[in-house]
Design a protein around this motif. Structure first.
Motif, mmCIF file in Angstrom:
data_model
loop_
_atom_site.group_PDB
_atom_site.id
_atom_site.type_symbol
_atom_site.label_atom_id
_atom_site.label_comp_id
_atom_site.label_asym_id
_atom_site.label_seq_id
_atom_site.Cartn_x
_atom_site.Cartn_y
_atom_site.Cartn_z
ATOM 1 N N ASN A 193 41.092 34.421 45.877
ATOM 2 C CA ASN A 193 42.430 34.591 46.044
ATOM 3 C C ASN A 193 42.828 35.698 46.646
ATOM 4 O O ASN A 193 43.635 36.204 47.551
ATOM 5 C CB ASN A 193 43.530 34.453 45.318
ATOM 6 N N ASN A 194 42.210 36.482 46.113
ATOM 7 C CA ASN A 194 42.310 38.154 46.413
ATOM 8 C C ASN A 194 41.700 37.907 47.702
ATOM 9 O O ASN A 194 42.812 39.250 48.449
ATOM 10 C CB ASN A 194 41.728 39.006 45.429
ATOM 11 N N ALA A 200 34.723 40.031 43.412
ATOM 12 C CA ALA A 200 35.473 39.975 44.068
ATOM 13 C C ALA A 200 35.041 40.948 45.522
ATOM 14 O O ALA A 200 36.054 40.836 46.606
ATOM 15 C CB ALA A 200 36.632 41.266 43.063
ATOM 16 N N GLN A 256 39.735 33.690 40.839
ATOM 17 C CA GLN A 256 40.103 34.900 41.148
ATOM 18 C C GLN A 256 40.085 35.821 42.279
ATOM 19 O O GLN A 256 40.907 36.350 43.487
ATOM 20 C CB GLN A 256 40.278 35.705 40.071
ATOM 21 N N SER A 277 35.732 40.072 49.205
ATOM 22 C CA SER A 277 36.129 41.014 49.955
ATOM 23 C C SER A 277 36.819 40.768 51.277
ATOM 24 O O SER A 277 36.875 41.791 52.211
ATOM 25 C CB SER A 277 37.375 42.153 48.960
ATOM 26 N N ASN A 317 44.618 36.696 49.784
ATOM 27 C CA ASN A 317 45.222 37.513 50.907
ATOM 28 C C ASN A 317 44.935 38.721 51.405
ATOM 29 O O ASN A 317 46.452 39.030 52.140
ATOM 30 C CB ASN A 317 46.211 38.187 48.848
ATOM 31 N N GLU A 328 49.237 30.809 45.306
ATOM 32 C CA GLU A 328 47.804 30.935 44.471
ATOM 33 C C GLU A 328 47.437 29.362 44.266
ATOM 34 O O GLU A 328 47.875 28.931 44.247
ATOM 35 C CB GLU A 328 48.050 31.022 43.254
#
Length: 212
Positions: free
Chosen positions: A26-27, A172, A23, A176, A30, A73
Protein backbone atom coordinates in the motif's frame (compact mmCIF):
# COMPACT_ATOMS: atom_id res chain seq x y z
CA UNK A 1 -9.73 13.06 -27.62
CA UNK A 2 -6.08 13.00 -26.61
CA UNK A 3 -4.16 9.72 -26.79
CA UNK A 4 -4.11 7.80 -23.55
CA UNK A 5 -1.45 5.61 -21.95
CA UNK A 6 -3.19 2.79 -20.10
CA UNK A 7 -1.27 1.07 -17.28
CA UNK A 8 -2.68 -2.10 -15.71
CA UNK A 9 -1.48 -3.37 -12.32
CA UNK A 10 -2.01 -6.96 -11.19
CA UNK A 11 -1.26 -7.13 -7.46
CA UNK A 12 -0.98 -10.36 -5.49
CA UNK A 13 -3.15 -10.19 -2.36
CA UNK A 14 -3.01 -13.89 -1.41
CA UNK A 15 -2.77 -14.89 2.25
CA UNK A 16 1.04 -14.84 2.28
CA UNK A 17 0.91 -11.05 1.77
CA UNK A 18 -0.84 -10.59 5.11
CA UNK A 19 0.79 -8.26 7.65
CA UNK A 20 3.85 -6.15 6.84
CA UNK A 21 3.97 -7.08 3.10
CA UNK A 22 0.47 -5.73 2.34
CA UNK A 23 1.22 -2.55 4.32
CA UNK A 24 4.44 -2.10 2.35
CA UNK A 25 2.53 -2.70 -0.90
CA UNK A 26 0.00 0.00 0.00
CA UNK A 27 2.73 2.48 0.94
CA UNK A 28 4.74 1.74 -2.20
CA UNK A 29 1.74 2.03 -4.50
CA UNK A 30 0.59 5.31 -2.93
CA UNK A 31 4.14 6.62 -3.37
CA UNK A 32 4.00 5.62 -7.04
CA UNK A 33 0.86 7.72 -7.57
CA UNK A 34 2.50 10.74 -5.92
CA UNK A 35 5.59 10.42 -8.13
CA UNK A 36 3.54 10.08 -11.31
CA UNK A 37 1.50 13.16 -10.44
CA UNK A 38 4.71 15.20 -10.60
CA UNK A 39 5.00 14.41 -14.34
CA UNK A 40 2.85 16.72 -16.51
CA UNK A 41 2.71 14.25 -19.40
CA UNK A 42 1.51 11.47 -17.09
CA UNK A 43 -1.15 13.80 -15.70
CA UNK A 44 -2.26 14.50 -19.24
CA UNK A 45 -2.37 10.97 -20.66
CA UNK A 46 -2.00 8.25 -18.01
CA UNK A 47 -4.95 6.06 -16.98
CA UNK A 48 -4.56 3.36 -14.32
CA UNK A 49 -6.42 0.15 -13.55
CA UNK A 50 -5.74 -2.09 -10.52
CA UNK A 51 -6.63 -5.79 -10.34
CA UNK A 52 -5.99 -7.77 -7.15
CA UNK A 53 -5.81 -11.54 -7.08
CA UNK A 54 -6.00 -14.12 -4.30
CA UNK A 55 -8.76 -16.74 -4.21
CA UNK A 56 -10.87 -14.03 -5.88
CA UNK A 57 -9.93 -11.65 -8.68
CA UNK A 58 -11.22 -8.08 -8.41
CA UNK A 59 -10.83 -4.95 -10.50
CA UNK A 60 -10.66 -2.84 -7.33
CA UNK A 61 -9.87 0.35 -9.24
CA UNK A 62 -11.45 0.45 -12.71
CA UNK A 63 -9.64 2.44 -15.41
CA UNK A 64 -9.25 5.98 -14.09
CA UNK A 65 -7.27 8.99 -15.28
CA UNK A 66 -4.36 9.91 -13.01
CA UNK A 67 -5.83 13.28 -11.97
CA UNK A 68 -9.00 11.55 -10.66
CA UNK A 69 -7.18 8.57 -9.13
CA UNK A 70 -7.56 8.06 -5.40
CA UNK A 71 -5.79 4.96 -4.07
CA UNK A 72 -7.89 2.72 -1.87
CA UNK A 73 -6.45 0.50 0.82
CA UNK A 74 -5.45 -2.87 -0.63
CA UNK A 75 -6.34 -5.74 1.70
CA UNK A 76 -5.77 -9.49 1.68
CA UNK A 77 -7.35 -12.56 3.31
CA UNK A 78 -5.64 -14.45 6.14
CA UNK A 79 -4.94 -17.36 3.83
CA UNK A 80 -5.76 -18.63 0.38
CA UNK A 81 -4.48 -19.39 -3.13
CA UNK A 82 -2.93 -17.19 -5.81
CA UNK A 83 -5.11 -17.12 -8.92
CA UNK A 84 -2.66 -15.40 -11.28
CA UNK A 85 -4.14 -17.05 -14.37
CA UNK A 86 -7.62 -15.74 -13.57
CA UNK A 87 -6.09 -12.27 -13.07
CA UNK A 88 -4.54 -12.42 -16.55
CA UNK A 89 -7.91 -13.50 -17.93
CA UNK A 90 -9.59 -10.48 -16.34
CA UNK A 91 -6.98 -8.00 -17.58
CA UNK A 92 -7.25 -9.47 -21.09
CA UNK A 93 -10.97 -8.72 -21.11
CA UNK A 94 -10.44 -5.23 -19.72
CA UNK A 95 -7.79 -4.28 -22.28
CA UNK A 96 -9.86 -5.53 -25.22
CA UNK A 97 -12.83 -3.52 -23.98
CA UNK A 98 -11.06 -0.35 -22.89
CA UNK A 99 -8.30 0.40 -25.38
CA UNK A 100 -9.16 2.78 -28.22
CA UNK A 101 -7.78 1.43 -31.50
CA UNK A 102 -6.44 3.62 -34.27
CA UNK A 103 -9.08 4.58 -36.83
CA UNK A 104 -9.54 6.94 -39.76
CA UNK A 105 -10.68 9.63 -37.32
CA UNK A 106 -8.31 9.13 -34.40
CA UNK A 107 -4.80 7.91 -33.65
CA UNK A 108 -5.99 5.69 -30.80
CA UNK A 109 -4.28 5.01 -27.48
CA UNK A 110 -0.59 4.30 -26.95
CA UNK A 111 0.46 0.71 -26.40
CA UNK A 112 -0.68 -0.24 -22.87
CA UNK A 113 1.63 -1.27 -20.03
CA UNK A 114 1.21 -4.25 -17.69
CA UNK A 115 2.83 -4.66 -14.25
CA UNK A 116 2.45 -7.93 -12.31
CA UNK A 117 3.50 -8.16 -8.67
CA UNK A 118 3.51 -11.51 -6.84
CA UNK A 119 5.13 -13.05 -3.78
CA UNK A 120 4.45 -16.66 -4.80
CA UNK A 121 3.51 -18.66 -7.86
CA UNK A 122 0.21 -19.28 -9.68
CA UNK A 123 -2.17 -21.70 -7.97
CA UNK A 124 -4.02 -22.04 -11.31
CA UNK A 125 -1.00 -22.99 -13.43
CA UNK A 126 -3.02 -24.46 -16.30
CA UNK A 127 -5.13 -21.29 -16.65
CA UNK A 128 -1.98 -19.16 -16.29
CA UNK A 129 -0.26 -20.94 -19.18
CA UNK A 130 -3.42 -20.77 -21.31
CA UNK A 131 -3.48 -16.99 -20.88
CA UNK A 132 0.18 -16.33 -21.79
CA UNK A 133 -0.34 -16.31 -25.60
CA UNK A 134 -3.54 -14.28 -25.16
CA UNK A 135 -1.73 -11.59 -23.14
CA UNK A 136 1.19 -11.54 -25.58
CA UNK A 137 -1.26 -11.09 -28.44
CA UNK A 138 -2.58 -7.85 -26.92
CA UNK A 139 0.60 -5.99 -27.93
CA UNK A 140 1.49 -4.36 -24.63
CA UNK A 141 4.26 -1.77 -24.90
CA UNK A 142 5.91 -3.52 -21.94
CA UNK A 143 5.03 -6.30 -19.51
CA UNK A 144 6.97 -6.17 -16.24
CA UNK A 145 6.86 -9.02 -13.72
CA UNK A 146 8.00 -8.65 -10.13
CA UNK A 147 8.72 -11.68 -7.96
CA UNK A 148 8.94 -10.42 -4.37
CA UNK A 149 10.17 -12.24 -1.30
CA UNK A 150 11.82 -15.62 -0.66
CA UNK A 151 8.84 -17.74 -1.81
CA UNK A 152 8.32 -15.96 -5.12
CA UNK A 153 9.02 -18.10 -8.18
CA UNK A 154 10.25 -15.90 -11.02
CA UNK A 155 10.31 -18.81 -13.49
CA UNK A 156 6.57 -18.49 -14.10
CA UNK A 157 6.88 -14.77 -14.81
CA UNK A 158 9.73 -15.48 -17.23
CA UNK A 159 7.29 -17.60 -19.27
CA UNK A 160 5.20 -14.45 -19.76
CA UNK A 161 7.77 -11.67 -20.19
CA UNK A 162 11.48 -10.93 -20.61
CA UNK A 163 11.21 -8.09 -18.08
CA UNK A 164 11.32 -9.76 -14.66
CA UNK A 165 12.71 -8.28 -11.45
CA UNK A 166 13.33 -10.20 -8.22
CA UNK A 167 13.02 -8.60 -4.79
CA UNK A 168 14.65 -10.41 -1.88
CA UNK A 169 12.13 -9.04 0.60
CA UNK A 170 8.67 -7.46 0.71
CA UNK A 171 9.56 -4.76 3.24
CA UNK A 172 8.67 -1.09 2.88
CA UNK A 173 12.10 0.10 1.69
CA UNK A 174 12.39 -2.54 -1.06
CA UNK A 175 8.83 -2.07 -2.32
CA UNK A 176 9.24 1.70 -2.28
CA UNK A 177 12.35 1.30 -4.43
CA UNK A 178 10.46 -1.01 -6.81
CA UNK A 179 7.55 1.39 -7.28
CA UNK A 180 9.95 4.30 -7.79
CA UNK A 181 11.45 2.30 -10.67
CA UNK A 182 7.92 1.55 -11.98
CA UNK A 183 7.23 5.29 -11.96
CA UNK A 184 10.35 5.90 -14.07
CA UNK A 185 9.34 3.08 -16.41
CA UNK A 186 5.87 4.55 -16.97
CA UNK A 187 7.23 8.05 -17.46
CA UNK A 188 9.91 6.85 -19.87
CA UNK A 189 7.39 4.63 -21.67
CA UNK A 190 5.09 7.58 -22.24
CA UNK A 191 7.89 9.83 -23.50
CA UNK A 192 9.41 7.20 -25.82
CA UNK A 193 6.05 6.31 -27.40
CA UNK A 194 5.45 10.02 -27.90
CA UNK A 195 8.57 10.16 -30.09
CA UNK A 196 7.68 6.96 -31.94
CA UNK A 197 10.46 4.91 -30.34
CA UNK A 198 10.12 1.47 -28.79
CA UNK A 199 9.84 1.44 -25.02
CA UNK A 200 13.11 0.88 -23.20
CA UNK A 201 12.91 0.44 -19.45
CA UNK A 202 15.29 2.44 -17.25
CA UNK A 203 18.01 0.54 -15.36
CA UNK A 204 16.71 -0.67 -11.98
CA UNK A 205 18.17 0.38 -8.63
CA UNK A 206 20.56 -1.98 -6.86
CA UNK A 207 17.83 -3.46 -4.63
CA UNK A 208 16.14 -4.95 -7.68
CA UNK A 209 17.69 -7.94 -9.40
CA UNK A 210 16.93 -8.22 -13.09
CA UNK A 211 16.39 -11.86 -14.05
CA UNK A 212 17.83 -12.80 -17.43
Amino acid sequence: MSRRLLAYFLLDTSGSMNGEPIQALNNGFNGLISMLRADPQAMDSLHLSVVTFDREVKNIIPLTDLASFYPMEITCPDSGPTHTGAALEMVSGLVQKEIVKESADAKGDWQPLLFIFTDGKPSDIQKYRQMIPVIRGLEFGAIVGCAAGPKADEQFLKELTDHVVKLDTTDAITLSSFFKWVSSSITQGGHSQNTGENITLPPPPSELNIII
